[in-house]
Design a protein around this motif. Structure first.
Motif, mmCIF file in Angstrom:
data_model
loop_
_atom_site.group_PDB
_atom_site.id
_atom_site.type_symbol
_atom_site.label_atom_id
_atom_site.label_comp_id
_atom_site.label_asym_id
_atom_site.label_seq_id
_atom_site.Cartn_x
_atom_site.Cartn_y
_atom_site.Cartn_z
ATOM 1 N N UNK A 747 0.813 -1.218 0.000
ATOM 2 C CA UNK A 747 0.000 0.000 0.000
ATOM 3 C C UNK A 747 0.845 1.266 0.000
ATOM 4 N N UNK A 748 2.148 1.117 -0.155
ATOM 5 C CA UNK A 748 3.020 2.291 -0.242
ATOM 6 C C UNK A 748 3.649 2.701 1.072
ATOM 7 N N UNK A 749 3.370 1.978 2.153
ATOM 8 C CA UNK A 749 3.921 2.335 3.459
ATOM 9 C C UNK A 749 4.735 1.152 4.007
ATOM 10 N N UNK A 774 -7.654 -10.986 3.198
ATOM 11 C CA UNK A 774 -6.362 -10.621 3.784
ATOM 12 C C UNK A 774 -6.286 -9.117 4.033
ATOM 13 N N UNK A 775 -6.490 -8.334 2.976
ATOM 14 C CA UNK A 775 -6.437 -6.884 3.125
ATOM 15 C C UNK A 775 -7.595 -6.395 3.991
ATOM 16 N N UNK A 776 -8.753 -7.053 3.888
ATOM 17 C CA UNK A 776 -9.901 -6.672 4.722
ATOM 18 C C UNK A 776 -9.594 -6.804 6.204
ATOM 19 N N UNK A 781 -8.225 -4.083 11.327
ATOM 20 C CA UNK A 781 -7.268 -3.825 12.407
ATOM 21 C C UNK A 781 -6.966 -2.342 12.516
ATOM 22 N N UNK A 782 -6.782 -1.674 11.350
ATOM 23 C CA UNK A 782 -6.462 -0.243 11.378
ATOM 24 C C UNK A 782 -7.655 0.576 11.868
ATOM 25 N N UNK A 795 -3.350 7.132 8.805
ATOM 26 C CA UNK A 795 -2.603 7.086 7.540
ATOM 27 C C UNK A 795 -2.523 5.661 7.011
ATOM 28 N N UNK A 796 -2.328 4.687 7.897
ATOM 29 C CA UNK A 796 -2.282 3.295 7.455
ATOM 30 C C UNK A 796 -3.634 2.853 6.909
ATOM 31 N N UNK A 797 -4.702 3.285 7.558
ATOM 32 C CA UNK A 797 -6.040 2.935 7.097
ATOM 33 C C UNK A 797 -6.308 3.519 5.716
ATOM 34 N N UNK A 798 -5.973 4.777 5.534
ATOM 35 C CA UNK A 798 -6.210 5.423 4.229
ATOM 36 C C UNK A 798 -5.420 4.723 3.124
ATOM 37 N N UNK A 799 -4.139 4.364 3.406
ATOM 38 C CA UNK A 799 -3.316 3.685 2.407
ATOM 39 C C UNK A 799 -3.898 2.322 2.067
#
Length: 898
Positions: A747-749, A774-776, A781-782, A795-799
């Motif tokens: 996700x870029x982070x 998996x991503x869900x 979690x975020x 920020x992690x949630x948005x990414x």
């Protein structure tokens, strides 16, 4: 010496020539002289003949002739490239059929460009005449311009540059003055009149001759110095007579006024140095004459790149030499010489050994005395880099060779620069080769090593087969790791190797449906190499240095050739010879082309018994094996692999190599081909990978070994977690030639979500599982961490949510997140994420690259592929049909099939 400034006034013709010379010569730009037959040629073809090449050719022809007659002349001491025998006589011989005095010697450059050869010959000749006749420098120079020096050039501007350069040399050496006009003419001014206009007013007995000249000169801007005004039935070395009927002899004096009148009507007259010249009339006379010495650097242009007019002319007039413009011009140069006259030239090396030129070699060997051959190889020109230009210096005399005649040969191909090559042809020991022995060789290869004429031909012990030509590699070739291991539509294929080693070149597969019935999909393919299939031998990479690997019976491509021993018990001897440096040297002696032909491989001569003895000393050959995971011989072992971490990650994702046997590491294989880097219930990726590595290495496993493996694989910190998160995918793309079969999505982070996916398992359900399961889980979690106020959670949630949106776009498959396969009809194009592994990674990875969700850049493109489709259309990849278009086409096809 001062040249008056008024000479260079821009208003007069000389001033214009001088300014043009400054641009074209000093900046190394040839405005149009490099165009023959409408094709751009390399700069080597006209302006940029290297000085050391010119000196070698002239000092061993014109210089050798002079040294044989005037051994005590002070001129001889200045010729560093003149090769001598132990007794001091010229290695090139004495040129007994040349004239006895310098005044009688005539020299010609028919492709003179800016005049390099002409200036050099001028400098040698005027000094010879001054010494021989007691003339002053000015007198000798003027005499040479009147009597000895001649040039032709296709491009009129280069003709003027050459004229200026010769005149400038005369002024530099003898002071500025009125000089005889250099006899340099443009051979590229075409006739524009119709045949009727051309023959109007011409006497009856000249009309046949004038008709023939009209046909030749109407294409002068393409043919240039290839034009031969002499009739085909003229005496081979007699005076130039015109007319097809030998009972009707037409002299030049009779023909010239009519020819001049016709060219005058064409408006071909011009002026240089205040002298009016009828260039084309002069060119016609020069083309009809014969010369003592013809020296040139002809243009290089393969037949396939020639204009039809040029190709047809070479086919008709230089049939045996037609494969390259350079050899056609060399053939023409030989006919320009008087009996016993000599041609020296800078030619491509191909004609010395390639099969296409055998008839021309036979012609030269039977009708000419070879004086010297100096092969230069790549990087012979300071202004040209790379391996494409591969020149040879050739000196031949137009006279019947004697039975025991010999030529001297030099090989500077191993010298790595123009400077080093100039030293080699000046100082290295030459070889003396019997011309009749060369003529007896199979294929008549003109060699530069005496050993190439000794021993048995390799064809007595082995056969050579060229490999398969697929015609569209982007469609019909894959890395073996791209296709499903159990697929039956693909067959293993060998290709070139970067270095000689026992088992390499085994990274690919070729489309091979139903036992090789590929012409239905690939009509341009050529099925080649059958004679070698299912046998053992040596596979030779045909480009550049001839690197080899063992051949074990598979398909192989047409950049390689398979050597198969006639007697299987000779395999070790064949490998011993072919894997040695001697093999490359021997083949390159008879075939200097960038890509040798497979026939050249077995035309070398060998001391077979000595190679059998060496093979016996070396012991048995090894069985097929490879520790390189990019080779299909690899069997999946981690600890012995050349890339242990890459193999370990692949094993963790459940990947299997084609010949891999079940082992203890199989228990670590992920069931669905998705390994998340953060722990989402199955453990984090680094922990799982470490457990697999510990099992693979057993008692040898340690923290120090882990650190070493990580740093060897490009990890800067030595930590497995960091390498897996930040470096793995870039390293994977590098190892597997930018056709990755493990895709690292993120996700870029660095503190965000990422997962490694096994491409072979990544169908639509698997991608949906990644997106929503998996991503869900990571998104949920975020969300909890955002509610708890954890640092960075928003920020992690948005990414993560953005990554999910991108994955949904790929699943849906609307442009530009679609997959387009150029060889499939519209009704077979995928709708949404529905990859066909046979289409290959390059096409299927595109939506992931477009979405920007891969951890590192993949060096892949979707430009138009090389070649044409069977229907002649371009091989376009960069298309994005809409989902509507795809569905409509599929529905129409299904309705039509119902």
């Amino acid at each position: 010496m001062e040249i008056p400034a008024e000479v260079f006034e821009a208003e007069d013709a000389l001033g214009w020539v001088y300014q043009f010379w400054q641009t074209a010569e000093k900046k190394r730009v040839n405005a149009s002289g490099n165009k023959i037959g409408g094709a751009d040629l390399s700069p080597v073809t006209q302006l940029f003949t290297e000085n050391y090449m010119v000196r070698f050719l002239l000092e061993n022809s014109l210089g050798a002739w002079w040294a044989a007659r005037h051994p005590d002349s002070p001129l001889v001491d200045g010729w560093e490239y003149l090769r001598r025998l132990d007794d001091g006589t010229p290695a090139a011989g004495t040129f007994p059929e040349w004239p006895t005095t310098a005044a009688e010697v005539t020299v010609m450059d028919p492709c003179c460009g800016s005049g390099h050869f002409l200036v050099a010959m001028f400098g040698m000749l005027w000094r010879m005449r001054a010494e021989e006749e007691g003339l002053s420098p000015r007198e000798a120079q003027d005499a040479v311009l009147r009597d000895n020096l001649f040039g032709l050039e296709l491009d009129p501007r280069c003709t003027q540059i050459a004229t200026f350069n010769v005149a400038l040399e005369a002024w530099k050496q003898g002071g500025y003055r009125e000089i005889p006009l250099p006899q340099i003419a443009c051979s590229g001014v075409p006739v524009r009149q119709s045949l009727e206009e051309w023959l109007d007013g011409v006497p009856e007995h000249l009309r046949d001759t004038m008709s023939r000249l009209h046909f030749q000169f109407r294409h002068a801007d393409t043919l240039g110095s290839l034009i031969d005004p002499r009739p085909a039935n003229a005496d081979e070395r007699g005076d130039a007579l015109f007319g097809r009927d030998m009972s009707i002899s037409v002299t030049w004096d009779e023909l010239q006024p009519h020819l001049a009148a016709k060219f005058a009507q064409e408006g071909a007259a011009g002026s240089v140095l205040d002298h009016v010249i009828e260039d084309v009339v002069q060119a016609a006379k020069l083309l009809a004459d014969r010369y003592t010495l013809v020296a040139t650097n002809p243009p290089y242009l393969k037949r396939g790149s020639q204009q039809p007019t040029l190709a047809d002319y070479c086919e008709a007039h230089h049939f045996s030499a037609r494969s390259d413009l350079a050899t056609s011009i060399l053939d023409r140069c030989i006919t320009m010489t008087a009996l016993g006259g000599t041609t020296v030239a800078v030619t491509p090396s191909n004609w010395l050994g390639q099969a296409y030129y055998q008839a021309f070699r036979d012609q030269v060997l039977s009708a000419c005395i070879i004086i010297a051959i100096a092969t230069l190889g790549p990087r012979a020109f300071t202004a040209i880099t790379g391996e494409i230009v591969n020149p040879t210096l050739v000196l031949v005399t137009a006279s019947t060779p004697s039975r025991n005649g010999r030529y001297f040969a030099l090989d500077a191909t191993n010298a790595t620069s123009a400077q080093a090559k100039s030293v080699a042809i000046r100082a290295d020991a030459e070889q003396s080769i019997e011309q009749s022995a060369v003529r007896r060789l199979n294929g008549s290869a003109i060699v530069t090593s005496a050993s190439a004429t000794e021993g048995d031909e390799l064809s007595r012990y082995a056969t050579s087969s060229i490999g398969l030509h697929m015609a569209d590699n982007s469609r019909f070739r894959r890395g073996f790791w791209e296709v499903h291991p159990r697929s039956t539509a693909w067959r293993r294929i060998l290709t070139t190797v970067e270095r000689t080693q026992d088992f390499s070149g085994r990274d690919g597969v070729a489309f091979w449906p139903e036992g090789g019935r590929i012409h239905e999909d690939n009509p341009a393919a050529r099925i080649q190499g059958r004679a070698a299939w299912n046998k053992e031998g040596v596979l030779v990479s045909l480009m550049g240095e001839l690197r080899v690997t063992r051949y074990t019976g598979e398909l192989f491509d047409n950049n390689t050739a398979a050597l198969v021993p006639a007697n299987p018990s000779d395999l070790a001897a064949l490998w011993s010879y072919a894997s040695s440096d001697q093999f490359n040297d021997d083949v390159r002696t008879i075939d200097r082309s960038l890509k040798v032909t497979n026939m050249s491989l077995t035309r070398v001569r060998v001391d077979w018994q000595s190679w059998k003895a060496r093979a016996d000393e070396s012991g048995p050959l090894p069985e097929p094996h490879s520790d390189d995971p990019t080779q299909w011989l690899f069997k999946g072992d981690v600890a012995t692999s050349t890339e242990p971490l890459q193999v370990a990650v692949a094993r963790l994702l459940g990947h299997r190599w084609p010949d891999q046997e079940p082992d203890d590491l199989d228990r670590f294989a992920d069931a669905d081909g998705i390994v998340t880097v953060p722990n989402l219930g199955e453990g984090d990726a680094a922990t799982r990978l470490r457990e697999l590595l510990a099992a693979a290495y057993g008692d040898r496993w340690s923290g120090a070994l882990e650190h070493s493996l990580v740093t060897d694989a490009g990890g800067k910190t030595g930590r497995l977690e960091d390498w897996l998160r930040d470096t793995f995918f870039a390293h994977h793309c590098k190892v597997f030639d930018n056709r990755p079969f493990l895709w690292h999505v993120w996700d870029g982070r660095k503190d965000g979500f990422s997962a490694i996916l096994r491409y072979h398992r990544l169908d639509r359900p698997t991608l949906e599982k990644l997106t929503y399961t998996s991503l869900g889980a990571w998104i949920r979690r975020q969300e909890h961490e955002v509610d708890a106020g954890a640092a960075g959670a928003e920020a992690r949630l948005a990414a993560a949510q953005q990554l999910q949106q991108n994955l949904e776009l790929i699943i849906e498959g609307e442009a530009p997140y679609d997959v387009y396969v150029r060889w499939k009809p519209m009704h077979e194009q995928p709708i949404g994420w529905a990859p066909d592994l046979d289409d290959g990674v390059r096409l299927n990875i595109r939506p992931f690259v477009t979405a920007g969700i891969l951890r590192s850049k993949v060096n892949v493109h979707w430009k138009t592929d090389r070649g044409k489709n069977p229907d002649g259309s371009e091989r376009v990849n960069d298309l994005h049909p809409t989902l509507t278009e795809r569905r409509t086409a599929r529905a129409q096809h299904e309705a039509g099939s119902a």
